[in-house]
Design a protein around this motif. Sequence first.
Motif, PDB file in Angstrom:
ATOM      1  N   ARG A   1      -2.578   6.416   5.308  1.00  0.00           N
ATOM      2  CA  ARG A   1      -3.027   7.319   4.492  1.00  0.00           C
ATOM      3  C   ARG A   1      -4.223   8.110   4.913  1.00  0.00           C
ATOM      4  N   GLN A   2      -4.995   7.529   5.856  1.00  0.00           N
ATOM      5  CA  GLN A   2      -6.073   8.251   6.271  1.00  0.00           C
ATOM      6  C   GLN A   2      -5.619   9.294   7.272  1.00  0.00           C
ATOM      7  N   ILE A   3      -4.460   8.754   8.287  1.00  0.00           N
ATOM      8  CA  ILE A   3      -4.066   9.692   9.378  1.00  0.00           C
ATOM      9  C   ILE A   3      -3.211  11.076   8.700  1.00  0.00           C
ATOM     10  N   VAL A   4      -2.510  10.402   7.648  1.00  0.00           N
ATOM     11  CA  VAL A   4      -1.739  11.468   7.039  1.00  0.00           C
ATOM     12  C   VAL A   4      -2.683  12.594   6.433  1.00  0.00           C
ATOM     13  N   LYS A   5      -3.653  12.397   5.885  1.00  0.00           N
ATOM     14  CA  LYS A   5      -4.665  13.225   5.428  1.00  0.00           C
ATOM     15  C   LYS A   5      -5.390  14.098   6.634  1.00  0.00           C
ATOM     16  N   ASN A   6      -5.543  13.558   7.667  1.00  0.00           N
ATOM     17  CA  ASN A   6      -6.248  14.115   8.804  1.00  0.00           C
ATOM     18  C   ASN A   6      -5.055  15.240   9.206  1.00  0.00           C
ATOM     19  N   ALA A   7      -3.593  14.549   9.324  1.00  0.00           N
ATOM     20  CA  ALA A   7      -2.850  15.388   9.761  1.00  0.00           C
ATOM     21  C   ALA A   7      -2.307  16.678   8.985  1.00  0.00           C
ATOM     22  N   GLU A   8      -2.569  16.416   7.497  1.00  0.00           N
ATOM     23  CA  GLU A   8      -2.301  17.613   6.896  1.00  0.00           C
ATOM     24  C   GLU A   8      -3.332  18.612   6.800  1.00  0.00           C
TER      25      GLU A   8
ATOM     26  N   VAL B   1       4.570  16.440   7.191  1.00  0.00           N
ATOM     27  CA  VAL B   1       4.099  14.908   7.630  1.00  0.00           C
ATOM     28  C   VAL B   1       4.447  14.055   6.608  1.00  0.00           C
ATOM     29  N   GLY B   2       5.169  13.002   6.943  1.00  0.00           N
ATOM     30  CA  GLY B   2       5.353  11.866   5.605  1.00  0.00           C
ATOM     31  C   GLY B   2       4.989  10.480   6.068  1.00  0.00           C
ATOM     32  N   MET B   3       4.917   9.941   4.729  1.00  0.00           N
ATOM     33  CA  MET B   3       4.220   8.476   5.052  1.00  0.00           C
ATOM     34  C   MET B   3       5.312   7.592   4.520  1.00  0.00           C
ATOM     35  N   VAL B   4       5.326   6.361   5.571  1.00  0.00           N
ATOM     36  CA  VAL B   4       6.245   5.310   5.090  1.00  0.00           C
ATOM     37  C   VAL B   4       5.599   3.757   5.160  1.00  0.00           C
ATOM     38  N   CYS B   5       5.363   3.062   4.043  1.00  0.00           N
ATOM     39  CA  CYS B   5       4.748   2.085   3.998  1.00  0.00           C
ATOM     40  C   CYS B   5       4.938   1.212   2.669  1.00  0.00           C
ATOM     41  N   GLY B   6       4.585  -0.041   2.657  1.00  0.00           N
ATOM     42  CA  GLY B   6       5.048  -0.820   1.595  1.00  0.00           C
ATOM     43  C   GLY B   6       4.446  -0.559   0.341  1.00  0.00           C
ATOM     44  N   GLY B   7       4.879  -1.085  -0.541  1.00  0.00           N
ATOM     45  CA  GLY B   7       4.297  -0.460  -1.869  1.00  0.00           C
ATOM     46  C   GLY B   7       4.906   0.608  -2.558  1.00  0.00           C
ATOM     47  N   GLU B   8       5.780   1.203  -2.084  1.00  0.00           N
ATOM     48  CA  GLU B   8       6.612   2.097  -2.770  1.00  0.00           C
ATOM     49  C   GLU B   8       8.209   1.820  -2.672  1.00  0.00           C
ATOM     50  N   GLU B   9       8.883   2.298  -3.616  1.00  0.00           N
ATOM     51  CA  GLU B   9      10.381   2.327  -3.432  1.00  0.00           C
ATOM     52  C   GLU B   9      11.026   2.491  -2.319  1.00  0.00           C
ATOM     53  N   LEU B  10      12.006   1.991  -1.649  1.00  0.00           N
ATOM     54  CA  LEU B  10      12.645   2.418  -0.593  1.00  0.00           C
ATOM     55  C   LEU B  10      13.387   3.891  -0.555  1.00  0.00           C
ATOM     56  N   LYS B  11      14.101   3.847  -2.063  1.00  0.00           N
ATOM     57  CA  LYS B  11      14.909   5.255  -2.186  1.00  0.00           C
ATOM     58  C   LYS B  11      14.041   6.258  -2.176  1.00  0.00           C
ATOM     59  N   TYR B  12      12.861   6.319  -2.753  1.00  0.00           N
ATOM     60  CA  TYR B  12      11.899   7.563  -2.504  1.00  0.00           C
ATOM     61  C   TYR B  12      11.544   7.869  -1.333  1.00  0.00           C
ATOM     62  N   GLN B  13      11.478   6.698  -0.527  1.00  0.00           N
ATOM     63  CA  GLN B  13      11.016   7.113   1.034  1.00  0.00           C
ATOM     64  C   GLN B  13      12.415   7.552   1.920  1.00  0.00           C
TER      65      GLN B  13
END
Length: 458
Positions: free
Chosen positions: A90-97, A107-119
């Motif tokens: 999340r920190q890297i995404v913020k810096n990239a944005e 830029v997009g983020m793909v991490c655990g804790g969110e549903e696969l379908k949204y990613q």
Amino acid sequence: MTQPVFHDLISDSQLRKAIDVLGYEQPTPVQLKAIPAAVAGENLIVSSKTGSGKTAAFLLPAIQAILARPPVNPSSTRILILTPTRELARQIVKNAEQLLKFTSLKVGMVCGGEELKYQKAMLRKNPEIVVGTPGRLGEHISHKSTDFSGLEFLVLDEADRMLDMGLSDDVLKITNTCRPERQTFLFSATMEQKGLRHLIKQVILGAAEEIYIDEKPNAITQQMLLADDYKHKEKLLVALLQKSTFEKVIIFTNTKLKASQLDNLLRYNKFRVGTLHGDITQDQRKITLDHFRQGRTTVLVATDVAARGLDIPGVELVVNMDMAYSGDEYLHRIGRTGRADNEGRAVSLVDAKEWNLTKGIERYLGATFELITMPGLKGKYQGPDKTKSSGKSVGTKKKTTAKDKKDDTKAPKVKVRERDKKNIGNRRVPTALKVVAAVDGFAPPKKKITKQIDDNDE
């Protein structure tokens, strides 16, 4: 000689504009060495302390490169960044944005804790840059929802931490699907992790430039408080926070249970607290960190999930409620303070069980922690007991007393052995023979037993 500025390293006008808005002026040592090498097309292996600016060191040259040329494959991700934790992602995404503000790149983020379908839906929009954790990205590869066939840059941030967390198989699964002609950057605060060199050989294809910047914390006062037990630690912690002046403080524990207990203790003592550990949901983590950044909370209690990658301004104090299990983990914890050459303070609460571990970490760092006390809370434990003299230590002669001299005149006591008492009184029958006799229903003649005993003795 004039100090170099970011405009000397980055030529793209859109990136220069973002750099000016962010207030970047002079590059840090790691940026000064890594950015020119990356712009020249080199693979990189970079080791530098926390808070030294590694994220900008890999983002700036990679973004500049994809801005300057057409994609290899328009449907493929162009920059892939792997991180060990969601917080660091999340920190890297913020810096990239922030750096992409004046460009059309996404830029997009793909991490655990969110549903696969949204990613999956996000990945179908084909962002040029994807930041993610190896476990979840590995799932997307199994679902065939990623395309790295035209990848131009692969970045492994905190690679040693990924190895510690057992993510090397997922990392290799991902990198094997990436375009071989890519540029690869491997960044970490430490490079001594066992097995890391083997991972590097499998991930980085071809030669690489190695860049090492001093990893030892140079602006952090390191101290320790001795404690009798955990209850004593809790009292010391409350007193330490009450007597210290700080904008923000992070307290590290080794377990989720202790983190929750400390949250309750500190709230009871009127501190504004947030908690971060593995059982916290993705949304809760984001809210907790946002509140901490904004100053709505001033104390963050965390397990090592927060030890890496968090770049939160104003953290002036780090407290190790439990000592870290290794020197590297200790470095990453205290690296949350004293960032970007600001002063910081780290205090470790140490009991008898942690003494040897603490001394081992001191030796590893080549440092000595300053021993401090809390008025009115000094405990009984003050380090290991010194070896008590037994009269046998080197250079010490045992004193002879009058009683000793008297005892010396007595005749030495002679040990009487069983074989010297043959045929005196009743001889004891071995248990084994008693058992045989009981089983067979008769008792062997006494003479035969005596003879057998004598034979065995001789």
